[in-house]
Design a protein around this motif. Structure first.
Motif, short mmCIF file in Angstrom:
data_model
loop_
_atom_site.label_atom_id
_atom_site.label_comp_id
_atom_site.label_asym_id
_atom_site.label_seq_id
_atom_site.Cartn_x
_atom_site.Cartn_y
_atom_site.Cartn_z
N GLU A 150 1.75 11.01 6.92
CA GLU A 150 3.00 11.53 7.46
C GLU A 150 3.80 10.44 8.16
O GLU A 150 5.03 10.42 8.09
N GLN A 151 3.09 9.53 8.82
CA GLN A 151 3.79 8.41 9.46
C GLN A 151 4.53 7.58 8.42
O GLN A 151 5.68 7.18 8.63
N LEU A 152 3.86 7.31 7.30
CA LEU A 152 4.49 6.50 6.26
C LEU A 152 5.70 7.21 5.67
O LEU A 152 6.74 6.58 5.42
N ARG A 153 5.60 8.52 5.47
CA ARG A 153 6.70 9.27 4.87
C ARG A 153 7.86 9.45 5.84
O ARG A 153 9.03 9.34 5.45
N ASP A 154 7.54 9.76 7.10
CA ASP A 154 8.57 10.21 8.03
C ASP A 154 9.15 9.12 8.93
O ASP A 154 10.27 9.27 9.43
N ASP A 155 8.40 8.06 9.15
CA ASP A 155 8.86 6.99 10.04
C ASP A 155 9.36 5.82 9.20
O ASP A 155 8.57 5.10 8.59
N LYS A 156 10.65 5.64 9.17
CA LYS A 156 11.24 4.62 8.30
C LYS A 156 10.94 3.20 8.76
O LYS A 156 11.22 2.24 8.03
N THR A 157 10.40 3.05 9.96
CA THR A 157 10.04 1.70 10.43
C THR A 157 8.68 1.25 9.90
O THR A 157 8.32 0.09 10.03
N THR A 158 7.90 2.19 9.33
CA THR A 158 6.52 1.92 8.96
C THR A 158 6.41 1.15 7.66
O THR A 158 7.09 1.47 6.67
N ARG A 159 5.53 0.16 7.64
CA ARG A 159 5.22 -0.61 6.44
C ARG A 159 3.71 -0.66 6.28
O ARG A 159 2.98 -0.79 7.27
N TRP A 160 3.24 -0.58 5.04
CA TRP A 160 1.81 -0.71 4.74
C TRP A 160 1.60 -1.86 3.78
O TRP A 160 2.41 -2.11 2.88
N LEU A 161 0.48 -2.54 3.94
CA LEU A 161 0.10 -3.63 3.06
C LEU A 161 -1.41 -3.61 2.90
O LEU A 161 -2.13 -3.22 3.83
N LYS A 162 -1.88 -4.01 1.74
CA LYS A 162 -3.32 -4.04 1.50
C LYS A 162 -3.71 -5.34 0.84
O LYS A 162 -2.87 -6.05 0.27
N VAL A 163 -4.99 -5.66 0.94
CA VAL A 163 -5.57 -6.77 0.19
C VAL A 163 -6.56 -6.18 -0.80
O VAL A 163 -7.40 -5.35 -0.43
N VAL A 164 -6.45 -6.61 -2.05
CA VAL A 164 -7.39 -6.17 -3.07
C VAL A 164 -8.15 -7.37 -3.61
O VAL A 164 -7.65 -8.49 -3.61
N ASP A 165 -9.38 -7.11 -4.02
CA ASP A 165 -10.21 -8.11 -4.70
C ASP A 165 -10.23 -7.73 -6.17
O ASP A 165 -10.87 -6.76 -6.57
N THR A 166 -9.53 -8.49 -6.98
CA THR A 166 -9.38 -8.14 -8.39
C THR A 166 -10.65 -8.35 -9.20
O THR A 166 -10.71 -7.94 -10.36
N ASN A 167 -11.65 -8.96 -8.62
CA ASN A 167 -12.93 -9.15 -9.32
C ASN A 167 -13.88 -7.98 -9.14
O ASN A 167 -14.93 -7.93 -9.78
N ALA B 97 0.85 -1.19 0.00
CA ALA B 97 0.00 0.00 0.00
C ALA B 97 0.88 1.24 0.00
O ALA B 97 1.99 1.23 0.55
N THR B 98 0.40 2.29 -0.62
CA THR B 98 1.16 3.53 -0.74
C THR B 98 0.34 4.68 -0.16
O THR B 98 -0.81 4.50 0.25
N GLU B 99 0.94 5.86 -0.18
CA GLU B 99 0.25 7.03 0.34
C GLU B 99 -1.05 7.30 -0.41
O GLU B 99 -2.01 7.85 0.15
N ALA B 100 -1.13 6.87 -1.66
CA ALA B 100 -2.35 7.04 -2.45
C ALA B 100 -3.51 6.23 -1.87
O ALA B 100 -4.68 6.50 -2.18
N ASP B 101 -3.21 5.24 -1.03
CA ASP B 101 -4.23 4.39 -0.42
C ASP B 101 -4.69 4.90 0.94
O ASP B 101 -5.54 4.28 1.58
N ALA B 102 -4.13 6.02 1.39
CA ALA B 102 -4.39 6.47 2.76
C ALA B 102 -5.87 6.76 3.00
O ALA B 102 -6.42 6.37 4.04
N ARG B 103 -6.52 7.44 2.08
CA ARG B 103 -7.93 7.78 2.30
C ARG B 103 -8.79 6.53 2.37
O ARG B 103 -9.68 6.42 3.22
N ARG B 104 -8.54 5.58 1.50
CA ARG B 104 -9.31 4.33 1.54
C ARG B 104 -9.02 3.56 2.83
O ARG B 104 -9.93 2.98 3.43
#
Length: 210
Positions: free
Chosen positions: A52-69, A8-15
């Motif tokens: 901001e946490q994702l950008r500034d905290d180098k320990t942070t990781r994001w992951l998402k699950v998507v349903d491709t259907n 997941a990226t910053e573009a996914d933050a609102r979702r």
């Protein structure tokens, strides 16, 4: 099953914030902790905070699950975790308009103190901080995919994985291989709650599972 794990990226933050809000909506303690009213910009502030946490905290990781259907929005679950290679510094808590500050300090301060006590001798560990699934897609295995991914990352690094679970997620984490360490019980009856709030501190130790 068309569920896929993706970074997941910053573009996914609102979702991610939308899923968080929907996942917590049925929680009976919301009326105690977050009675409102909230300013119109509250959700935008939350999006900014986690971005901001994702950008500034180098320990942070994001992951998402998507349903491709799915047509349109395909993200149905989200997780945030941290990989700590040195002991993290405590971060100040701030509760904005619409929050019951006293109740939030009681609960979240208690959770933070319990975490500090459990992990006081550990400088390196993986911390699964957030995991939410869109209620319309719960029960499909998205949360399990996220939990298993974090556990595998911890195993690769040779680190323990730690999390804090509500009652709703407790059985899932146990099924995946986490074990209870402590349980925090918080009495919120002064604000009208009829039951205590429970938070389980849980650990997955790769050395114990081998």
């Amino acid at each position: 099953m068309p569920l896929k794990l993706q970074p997941a990226t910053e573009a996914d933050a609102r979702r991610a914030v939308e899923i968080e809000a929907d996942a917590y909506a049925p929680n009976p303690f919301n009326r105690v902790l977050f009675p409102g009213p909230f300013p119109p910009e509250a959700r935008d502030c939350r999006v900014k905070e986690i971005s901001e946490q994702l950008r500034d905290d180098k320990t942070t990781r994001w992951l998402k699950v998507v349903d491709t259907n799915l047509d349109g929005e395909q993200m149905i679950a989200f997780a945030k975790w941290h990989i700590y290679t040195e002991k993290p510094q405590p971060t100040p808590r701030a509760f904005g308009p619409g929050c019951n500050v006293e109740a939030c300090e009681l609960l979240f301060g208690g959770i933070a103190n319990q975490r500090a006590n459990i992990l006081r001798e550990k400088a390196e560990y993986v911390f699964l901080h957030l995991l939410h699934t869109d209620p319309q897609h719960q029960g499909r295995g998205a949360a399990t995919l996220l939990v298993k991914w974090v556990m595998e990352e911890a195993k690769k690094l040779g680190l323990v994985a730690y999390l804090e679970s509500s009652q709703a997620g407790h059985s899932l984490y146990k099924k995946c291989g986490f074990r209870d360490v402590e349980c925090l019980s918080v009495d919120m009856s002064k604000w009208g709650a009829t039951e205590k709030h429970y938070t389980w501190s849980m650990i997955y130790d790769t050395f114990e599972s081998t």
